[in-house]
Design an enzyme around this catalytic site. Structure first.
Site, PDB file in Angstrom:
ATOM      1  CB  THR A   1      19.200   7.807  14.748  1.00  0.00           C
ATOM      2  OG1 THR A   1      20.043   7.022  13.898  1.00  0.00           O
ATOM      3  CG2 THR A   1      18.061   6.942  15.250  1.00  0.00           C
ATOM      4  CD  GLN A   2      21.053  10.109   8.022  1.00  0.00           C
ATOM      5  OE1 GLN A   2      21.582   9.235   7.336  1.00  0.00           O
ATOM      6  NE2 GLN A   2      21.403  11.369   7.945  1.00  0.00           N
ATOM      7  CB  CYS A   3      19.698   3.809  12.747  1.00  0.00           C
ATOM      8  SG  CYS A   3      21.459   4.026  12.577  1.00  0.00           S
TER       9      CYS A   3
ATOM     10  CB  THR B   1       0.334   2.449   2.456  1.00  0.00           C
ATOM     11  OG1 THR B   1       0.723   2.548   1.086  1.00  0.00           O
ATOM     12  CG2 THR B   1      -0.685   1.356   2.627  1.00  0.00           C
ATOM     13  CG  ASP B   2       2.271   6.442  -0.852  1.00  0.00           C
ATOM     14  OD1 ASP B   2       2.687   5.271  -0.726  1.00  0.00           O
ATOM     15  OD2 ASP B   2       1.963   6.930  -1.959  1.00  0.00           O
TER      16      ASP B   2
ATOM     17  CB  THR C   1      -3.736   1.271  -2.810  1.00  0.00           C
ATOM     18  OG1 THR C   1      -2.666   2.102  -3.235  1.00  0.00           O
ATOM     19  CG2 THR C   1      -3.771   0.035  -3.664  1.00  0.00           C
TER      20      THR C   1
ATOM     21  CG  ASP D   1      -2.172   9.031  -3.829  1.00  0.00           C
ATOM     22  OD1 ASP D   1      -2.173   8.147  -4.692  1.00  0.00           O
ATOM     23  OD2 ASP D   1      -1.234   9.196  -3.011  1.00  0.00           O
ATOM     24  CB  SER D   2      -2.099   8.884   1.814  1.00  0.00           C
ATOM     25  OG  SER D   2      -0.898   8.231   1.527  1.00  0.00           O
ATOM     26  CB  SER D   3       1.405  11.180  -2.056  1.00  0.00           C
ATOM     27  OG  SER D   3       0.547  11.041  -3.145  1.00  0.00           O
TER      28      SER D   3
HETATM   29  N1  ASP Z   1      -0.430   6.215  -3.284  1.00  0.00           N
HETATM   30  C1  ASP Z   1      -1.292   5.448  -2.389  1.00  0.00           C
HETATM   31  C2  ASP Z   1      -1.657   6.318  -1.219  1.00  0.00           C
HETATM   32  O1  ASP Z   1      -0.902   6.437  -0.291  1.00  0.00           O
HETATM   33  C3  ASP Z   1      -0.575   4.221  -1.963  1.00  0.00           C
HETATM   34  C4  ASP Z   1      -1.364   3.300  -1.068  1.00  0.00           C
HETATM   35  O2  ASP Z   1      -2.484   3.526  -0.651  1.00  0.00           O
HETATM   36  O3  ASP Z   1      -0.824   2.229  -0.747  1.00  0.00           O
HETATM   37  O4  ASP Z   1      -2.712   6.900  -1.210  1.00  0.00           O
END
Ligand code: ASP
Length: 355
Positions: free
Chosen positions: A282-284, A95-96, A19, A63-65
């Protein structure tokens, strides 16, 4: 970009995408990757930062995804090839999946003794309320910080919204707000207010002065098995029997508990006996797996499940990829899972003595 300043620390900015460098498509209204030069034009303040800055960018930005082991290898290669030239590295990243990348890099960059700081933003740098400027400028300052000519933070970290977190202890916890990352099981390494306050006692100190040893091999024969009340034998069986699977991160309840039904425990035991490494996390969000605490956890221990202690899922997944990538046997992988390699888990003092 090249900002040269004699006798100042030198920083390499690695722009992978996310982003922070996106712009709104006027037709569709969606955010799309944009040119890195454009991103830098929005931060004229970089000229005032007291360091030399050079940059390298992924082409095209991602995009990091869509990122994974190949992108991690690319980042490691850039750092390894430029290691002796720069005092620190800042990785601009979506961030993803930033927490996965930070965890993977912490294992892949063995003997790291320079800062590698990942950052990004929730709002693109060209937009009015962007968090990208602060994140970028402070990440550069942290990457350049030295005391007695020694880097203050010689480890892989995430800097986001005022906090510096150990990379392999971090998770993305918020898709909307600026404080997108948390490290629930390890203290914040530094807090950026008017000045940057480092908690030096918590920062990882490299034990050896050996040269950087970059690792490129990762094994992706890993799966995540997230338990839920009512999970069926078909679901568990189909995951544990994925062809060529080597490791499973099993997300359990509370302090590492799971159903005690016979079919479940038998499936786990049978999978462990044929060489699958199953790591209990753990899921916590906070806290640690302690399989001795309840009978339900103890039965997992008896079935041969390894403890992931207070590991994040992101860290456990990338640690398994890394360990199997080194060609280790399942027994050796399990041994390493039960150790902290680079500060990624807290192994209880009584874990080996059983007292
Ligand atoms: N979809 C973006 C990514 O991870 C989201 C971000 O950067 O905040 O590349």
């Amino acid at each position: 970009m090249n900002i040269r300043k004699e006798d100042k620390p030198s920083i390499l900015l690695i722009y992978t995408g996310g982003t922070i460098g996106m712009i709104k498509n006027p037709e569709t209204g969606t955010l799309e990757a944009f040119n890195f030069q454009h991103l830098l034009e929005h931060v004229p303040e970089l000229q005032d930062v007291k360091c030399s800055i050079s940059s390298i960018q992924f082409d095209p930005p991602m995009d990091s995804s869509a990122m994974g082991p190949e992108s991690w290898q690319k980042i490691v290669r850039i750092i390894a090839e430029n290691y002796s030239t720069y005092d620190g590295f800042v990785v601009l990243h979506g961030t993803d999946t930033m927490a996965f990348t930070a965890s993977a890099l912490s294992f892949m960059l063995e003997n790291l003794n320079k800062p590698v700081i990942l950052t990004g933003s929730q709002v693109p740098i060209g937009m009015l309320r962007t968090d990208g400027k602060e994140n970028l400028i402070t990440a550069i300052e942290i990457a350049a910080a030295k005391e007695n000519d020694i880097p203050v933070v010689p480890e892989v970290c995430i800097f986001f919204e005022n906090d510096l977190l150990r990379g392999n202890r971090s998770s993305k916890i918020n898709a909307d707000y600026f404080n997108a990352f948390q490290s629930y099981n390890y203290p914040v390494l530094a807090h950026a207010g008017i000045s940057i306050n480092y908690d030096t006692a918590q920062i990882y100190r490299p034990v050896s002065r050996k040269p950087l040893k970059p690792h490129y091999k990762l094994d992706c024969h890993i799966a995540i098995l997230k338990l839920f009340p009512g999970i069926s034998p078909q679901v568990v069986e189909s995951i544990l029997n994925i062809p060529d699977l080597k490791g499973v991160v099993m997300e359990t309840f509370g302090s590492g508990n799971a159903p005690s039904e016979e079919w479940f425990l038998n499936m786990l035991k049978e999978a462990v006996d044929r060489g699958l490494v199953i790591v209990n996390v753990t899921q916590c969000h906070a806290g640690s797996v302690e399989m001795h605490r309840y009978e339900t956890g103890y039965k997992l221990l008896e079935a041969g499940v390894a403890s992931g202690f207070d590991s994040t899922t992101e860290c456990a997944v990338t640690k398994l990829m890394f360990l199997f990538g080194q060609g280790l046997t399942p027994e050796e992988v399990k041994e390493h899972i039960h150790c902290s390699l680079i500060g990624e888990v807290t192994v209880p003092e009584n874990f080996y003595t059983g007292n």
